[in-house]
Design an enzyme around this catalytic site. Structure first.
Site, PDB file in Angstrom:
ATOM      1  N   ASP A 101     -22.069 -37.620   8.267  1.00 52.76           N
ATOM      2  CA  ASP A 101     -23.047 -36.734   7.616  1.00 52.76           C
ATOM      3  C   ASP A 101     -24.377 -36.761   8.380  1.00 52.76           C
ATOM      4  O   ASP A 101     -25.246 -37.526   8.052  1.00 52.76           O
ATOM      5  CB  ASP A 101     -23.261 -37.170   6.161  1.00 52.76           C
ATOM      6  N   GLU A 137     -32.242 -31.241   6.223  1.00 52.23           N
ATOM      7  CA  GLU A 137     -31.341 -30.829   5.141  1.00 52.23           C
ATOM      8  C   GLU A 137     -31.414 -31.820   3.995  1.00 52.23           C
ATOM      9  O   GLU A 137     -31.404 -31.452   2.822  1.00 52.23           O
ATOM     10  CB  GLU A 137     -29.885 -30.736   5.649  1.00 52.23           C
ATOM     11  N   GLU A 138     -31.487 -33.109   4.359  1.00 52.05           N
ATOM     12  CA  GLU A 138     -31.464 -34.167   3.340  1.00 52.05           C
ATOM     13  C   GLU A 138     -32.747 -34.195   2.512  1.00 52.05           C
ATOM     14  O   GLU A 138     -32.819 -34.882   1.500  1.00 52.05           O
ATOM     15  CB  GLU A 138     -31.224 -35.537   3.990  1.00 52.05           C
ATOM     16  N   ASP A 166     -20.962 -29.147   7.200  1.00 53.36           N
ATOM     17  CA  ASP A 166     -21.674 -30.346   6.769  1.00 53.36           C
ATOM     18  C   ASP A 166     -20.621 -31.355   6.318  1.00 53.36           C
ATOM     19  O   ASP A 166     -20.079 -31.237   5.220  1.00 53.36           O
ATOM     20  CB  ASP A 166     -22.631 -29.972   5.623  1.00 53.36           C
ATOM     21  N   HIS A 264     -23.922 -41.580   2.828  1.00 49.67           N
ATOM     22  CA  HIS A 264     -25.350 -41.898   2.663  1.00 49.67           C
ATOM     23  C   HIS A 264     -25.639 -43.398   2.726  1.00 49.67           C
ATOM     24  O   HIS A 264     -26.579 -43.881   2.087  1.00 49.67           O
ATOM     25  CB  HIS A 264     -25.906 -41.280   1.365  1.00 49.67           C
TER      26      HIS A 264
HETATM   27  N1  PHE Z   1     -25.144 -31.573   1.540  1.00 49.90           N
HETATM   28  C1  PHE Z   1     -24.584 -32.874   1.249  1.00 49.90           C
HETATM   29  C2  PHE Z   1     -25.282 -33.907   2.104  1.00 49.90           C
HETATM   30  O1  PHE Z   1     -25.724 -33.615   3.206  1.00 49.90           O
HETATM   31  C3  PHE Z   1     -23.125 -32.960   1.519  1.00 49.90           C
HETATM   32  C4  PHE Z   1     -22.314 -31.879   0.905  1.00 49.90           C
HETATM   33  C5  PHE Z   1     -21.873 -30.827   1.675  1.00 49.90           C
HETATM   34  C6  PHE Z   1     -21.973 -31.921  -0.424  1.00 49.90           C
HETATM   35  C7  PHE Z   1     -21.111 -29.817   1.115  1.00 49.90           C
HETATM   36  C8  PHE Z   1     -21.201 -30.917  -1.007  1.00 49.90           C
HETATM   37  C9  PHE Z   1     -20.771 -29.855  -0.233  1.00 49.90           C
HETATM   38  O2  PHE Z   1     -25.381 -35.033   1.709  1.00 49.90           O
HETATM   39 ZN    ZN Z   2     -26.132 -36.069   3.204  1.00 48.73          ZN
HETATM   40 ZN    ZN Z   3     -24.882 -33.403   4.943  1.00 52.62          ZN
END
Ligand code: PHE
Ligand code: ZN
Ligand code: ZN
Ligand code: ZN
Length: 301
Positions: A101, A137-138, A166, A264
């Site tokens: 991620d 993004e986070e 992602d 995470h």
């Molecule tokens: N956007 C979330 C992240 O970066 C991960 C995610 C992606 C969750 C797609 C659900 C669907 O932690």
């Molecule tokens: Zn994330």
């Molecule tokens: Zn992500």
């Protein structure tokens, strides 16, 4: 090779390879160091241990990295006002290096860009491709929000579709396709999102690979695009969700465990990847990118 913005701070690039005959510790990687390191990586199988400085200044600056088709190739494109934005977020949470991620998604779209150039596919497109490596993004989709908000109405109207990747290498993965038509009971995307979903599901089916829908709830960088009415889609190999026995029967892996047990966390490092997932979902990402940018007829209603 996986590029990742990594934790905020002076060191903004982490590099890793699969296979570990040799190990080079890197601290405070400058751009020049990174380039030298890449030369070494290209020369042979090495693994790189990365340590980053964590900086938590809420006012720090971060960036999107946007790559457009070059002017010469763009000239040959018929539908210049139908840009396909292929995106993945480059940042991670501060807890860890963020290899799944989202090193997985950024490495995936970088590989697609490189292959499209190497195979000269960029010379035969019907629509312009734009690769977007999102920042922050986070921190609530700041990079992609900023991008969509910064466009004029005219520029926004020229974005044909957004593809988002992602997390595509989760160790305990499922082949999730964003549920653009809401067939799973969740939110419905703008018209065309259903078509993009089908591009992915048809591809997996043609490869004899199972896939299933996942909620199109705006939890990643496609959110600002669908909020602006732009069709979108993408893939996801799973985060903190628990794999069901039914999914384990279909995809393998371990029922009762998270799709990404290191989601995470500090352990989202270079070992936290299913290369099989990365290959399968990466190929599907390439297929969708080429389908949307190459097809001569219109794809959406
Ligand atoms: N956007 C979330 C992240 O970066 C991960 C995610 C992606 C969750 C797609 C659900 C669907 O932690
Ligand atoms: Zn994330
Ligand atoms: Zn992500
Ligand atoms: Zn669906």
């Amino acid at each position: 090779i996986i590029f990742n913005e990594g934790n905020p701070g002076r060191t903004e690039l982490s590099v890793g390879t699969l296979g570990t005959p040799k190990s080079i510790p890197v601290v405070g990687l400058s751009y020049e160091d990174a380039v030298a390191l890449l030369d070494q990586v290209e020369a042979g199988p090495v693994s790189v241990n990365v340590s980053t400085e964590v900086e938590t200044d809420p006012n720090r600056t971060t960036w999107n990295v946007i790559a457009n088709l070059n002017a010469k190739d763009l000239k040959k494109v018929k539908n210049k006002d139908q840009v396909v934005v292929v995106g993945a977020h480059l940042d991670s949470v501060t807890a860890g290096p963020g290899i799944n991620d989202n090193g997985s998604g950024t490495a995936g779209i970088l590989a697609i860009a490189q292959e499209m150039a190497d195979l000269k596919l960029t010379k035969k497109l019907s629509r312009p491709v734009r690769f977007a490596f999102w920042g922050a993004e986070e921190a609530n989709l700041l990079g992609s929000e900023h991008y969509v908000a910064s466009l004029t109405d005219q520029q926004r109207s020229k974005i044909y579709a957004n593809l988002n990747f992602d997390m595509i290498g989760s160790p305990n993965y499922v082949r999730f396709v964003y549920d653009g038509d809401g067939s799973n009971g969740g939110p419905v995307g703008p018209p065309g999102s259903d078509v993009i979903e089908t591009v992915f599901t048809d591809y997996f089916e043609s490869q004899g690979l199972a896939s299933e829908p996942t909620d199109f709830d705006g939890r990643s960088d496609y959110g600002p695009f669908i909020a602006a009415g732009i069709p979108a889609g993408g893939l996801f190999s799973g985060a903190e969700g628990v794999k069901t026995p039914e999914q384990a029967a279909i995809y393998g892996g371990t029922a009762g465990e998270w799709y990404d047990p290191c989601y995470h966390q500090a352990c989202d490092d270079i070992t936290n990847l299913s290369v099989k997932s990365l290959n399968e979902l990466g190929d599907a990402a390439a297929h969708a990118t080429l389908t949307l940018t190459k097809s001569r007829s219109g794809l959406f209603p």
